[in-house]
Design an enzyme around this catalytic site. Structure first.
Site, PDB file in Angstrom:
ATOM      1  N   ASN A  73      -5.150   6.261  -1.609  1.00  0.00           N
ATOM      2  CA  ASN A  73      -4.317   6.760  -0.546  1.00  0.00           C
ATOM      3  C   ASN A  73      -3.922   8.375  -0.816  1.00  0.00           C
ATOM      4  OD1 ASN A  73      -4.725   4.947   1.476  1.00  0.00           O
ATOM      5  ND2 ASN A  73      -3.003   3.602   0.902  1.00  0.00           N
ATOM      6  N   HIS A 125      -3.212  -3.759  -5.281  1.00  0.00           N
ATOM      7  CA  HIS A 125      -3.267  -3.367  -4.005  1.00  0.00           C
ATOM      8  C   HIS A 125      -4.966  -3.361  -3.792  1.00  0.00           C
ATOM      9  CE1 HIS A 125      -3.867   0.337  -1.166  1.00  0.00           C
ATOM     10  NE2 HIS A 125      -3.521  -0.711  -0.636  1.00  0.00           N
ATOM     11  N   SER A 182       0.733  -1.213   0.050  1.00  0.00           N
ATOM     12  CA  SER A 182       0.040  -0.036  -0.066  1.00  0.00           C
ATOM     13  C   SER A 182       0.945   1.324  -0.031  1.00  0.00           C
ATOM     14  CB  SER A 182      -1.005  -0.120   1.047  1.00  0.00           C
ATOM     15  OG  SER A 182      -0.096  -0.027   2.495  1.00  0.00           O
ATOM     16  N   GLU A 193      -6.398  -1.328  -7.042  1.00  0.00           N
ATOM     17  CA  GLU A 193      -5.257  -0.608  -7.678  1.00  0.00           C
ATOM     18  C   GLU A 193      -4.618  -1.652  -8.321  1.00  0.00           C
ATOM     19  OE1 GLU A 193      -5.347   3.344  -5.069  1.00  0.00           O
ATOM     20  OE2 GLU A 193      -4.019   1.791  -4.695  1.00  0.00           O
TER      21      GLU A 193
END
Length: 535
Positions: A188, A138, A117, A150
């Protein structure tokens, strides 16, 4: 497909459930053999629960359970394994060594995927004999429910791998977003817009965490306010991600961290897991702090300063709610002056229009279509004017849809350019626009991933279009002009699209197709690819 998962922790379990439910044969291995048994038992219980709730048929649940295979050795040879997904601790050396061992025992055609991550996929791949076979995949926790993955190709990842994984992910009912190998990847990175701006508002004492959260939920429509979210995920985790993304983008002003978080982390105020964070999570604490009571005079006359759509919308709302609304000159000398602001401060409007500073308060027009109103006061505002304005705006319309005559919710905040909701929204849209601007992901991927991964009511770019691209640019420009802070500078993505009359979701033409950018070379050769061969 036969998929090997290495790592039987929380993420490994979730990925195993996802893959087995989708019909794939799953090998699960871990350095601790007992962890494998525990993980498979957990996944089988989750499958049984899904059947009990009607999400799976009993037959589908049993079939998925039978596709779960324990491995005595995570590094055993496996000629039939087509994909390996690693889900071990976030440590570059650990992940690199794991993949080195795997590439020695698995066929060259086996794709190696890291669930990292935060670590650059390219750096993980750099330690391998063949870095072209490694990619980022991800997932988000809990994997079965967070329907976004992802797909992150490294610099050397073979171009055929990302589209194959997108197809695999989409076939399971999850969405896939192809993302460049950059700090924070997509979700993120995009999530920093909300939390960093919320922390900036707290730094400036514009409101307290509960007040900011109320506005974020009621005005912007977020499921959780930013401080509730940080308490849920853990401030220690959030602080690390904020710093990692900020440092990764070479101290970008738009991603600038807050000075508030390091001391709170050091003090153990991490949120729910430590019992205290921005909120008190102990057993005897109130789950939601109460709002201050309404104490002002709801009959005090008010007048709205200014012209234009925002001022007219405010006048209309006041009339519908039965307020005593003065027009023309203020004949009584006691009317509270309400001034809508967009990207500017109330103080600026007072100075520009010569308004009575002691009786003027700001109103956020972004909140007018919602059930909550937001007032802003300046250092010159008479406290009685604030209390009375709050009481006036708290008045319910004579005929509410539910038949009650209760009060509207009204927040009171310190004067700041754009007020709370505008600043949060501007940051969310600006960070997303900068992601698209850098070609980290397509506009569609940004909106899909953020909506699924963060639970926003709309993708950030689509959200900006809903407000209006020109209005978003005016907000960015106003914030930048009022504060002088490069954090708020208008993005090229928004500016260009306003000038060209395009929506924020418009990706524009492909530079490769126009001949402006060379297509990437095929793996292992310097020859250009044919059109359509790239991911």
């Amino acid at each position: 497909m036969r998929i090997r998962i290495v790592g039987a922790g929380v993420m490994g379990r979730g990925i195993a459930q996802w893959a087995a439910t989708a019909g794939h044969t799953v090998e699960l291995g871990d350095a601790r053999q007992e962890a494998v048994g525990d993980a498979l038992g957990f996944v089988r219980r989750m499958l049984d629960r899904s059947a009990a709730k009607g999400r799976l048929t009993p037959e589908a649940s049993r079939a998925a359970s039978e596709r779960l295979l324990p491995l005595d050795d995570a590094f055993a040879p496996g000629d039939e394994v087509e994909l390996v997904i690693e889900a071990v601790r976030e440590d570059l050396a650990t992940k690199t060594e794991l993949f080195r061992r795997l590439e020695d025992v698995l066929p060259a055609r086996t794709v190696l995927a890291t669930n990292t991550s935060s670590l650059p996929v390219t750096r993980v791949a750099a330690g391998l004999k063949d870095p072209t076979r490694l990619v980022g995949l991800h997932f988000f926790n809990p994997v079965p429910l967070m329907r976004i993955v992802e797909v992150v190709p490294g610099i050397l990842t073979r171009p055929d791998i990302p589209p194959a994984l997108v197809e695999l992910v989409q076939a399971t009912g999850h969405s896939a977003a192809v993302v460049a190998d950059t700090p924070g990847f997509l979700v993120n990175h995009a999530g920093r817009g909300l939390v960093t701006e919320a922390l900036a508002l707290l730094e400036e004492s514009v409101s307290d965490p509960a007040g900011i959260d109320r506005i974020a939920r009621d005005v912007l429509g977020l499921r959780m306010g930013p401080f509730e979210l940080m308490d849920l995920t853990g401030l220690d985790v959030t602080d690390t991600v904020i710093d990692t993304v900020w440092r990764g983008f070479r101290h970008s002003d738009r991603l600038r961290p807050s000075y508030l978080t390091p001391n709170r982390v050091a003090a153990g105020l991490h949120g729910r897991k430590t019992g205290r964070g921005f909120y008190d999570h102990t057993a005897d604490a109130d789950a939601t702090p109460p709002e201050p009571p309404i104490t002002g005079d709801p009959g005090r006359p008010v007048r709205v300063a200014g012209r234009g759509p925002d001022a007219e919308a405010l006048r209309r709302a006041l009339r519908e709610d039965g307020a005593t609304l003065e027009s023309g000159r203020d004949l009584t000398g006691r009317a509270v002056v309400l001034v809508p602001t967009w990207g500017t401060t109330v103080a600026e409007r007072i100075a520009a229009a010569g308004l009575p500073a002691s009786r003027t308060v700001g109103v956020d027009p972004l909140a007018l279509p919602t059930g909550r109103r937001v007032l802003a006061f300046t250092p010159a505002t008479d406290p009685a004017a604030v209390r009375d304005a709050r009481a006036v705006l708290a008045r319910a319309a004579p005929a509410r849809p539910d038949g009650t005559d209760g009060h509207r919710a009204v927040s009171v905040v310190r004067d700041t350019a754009g007020s709370v909701a505008q600043r949060l929204l501007a940051s969310i849209v600006s960070v997303a626009a900068s992601i698209a601007e850098r070609s980290i992901a397509t506009p569609a991927a940004v909106d899909t991933a953020v909506t699924a991964g963060l639970g926003y009511p709309a993708g950030p770019l689509a959200w900006g279009d809903r407000i209006g691209a020109a209005r978003m640019l005016a907000l960015q420009a106003g914030l930048h002009r009022s504060t002088g802070d490069p954090r708020y500078r208008p993005t090229r993505w928004v500016t260009e699209r306003v000038h060209l009359g395009l929506p924020l979701t418009e990706p524009g033409p492909d530079p490769v197709a126009l001949g402006a950018t060379s297509p990437p070379p095929r793996s292992g050769t310097t020859e250009p690819t044919h059109e359509g061969d790239t991911a």
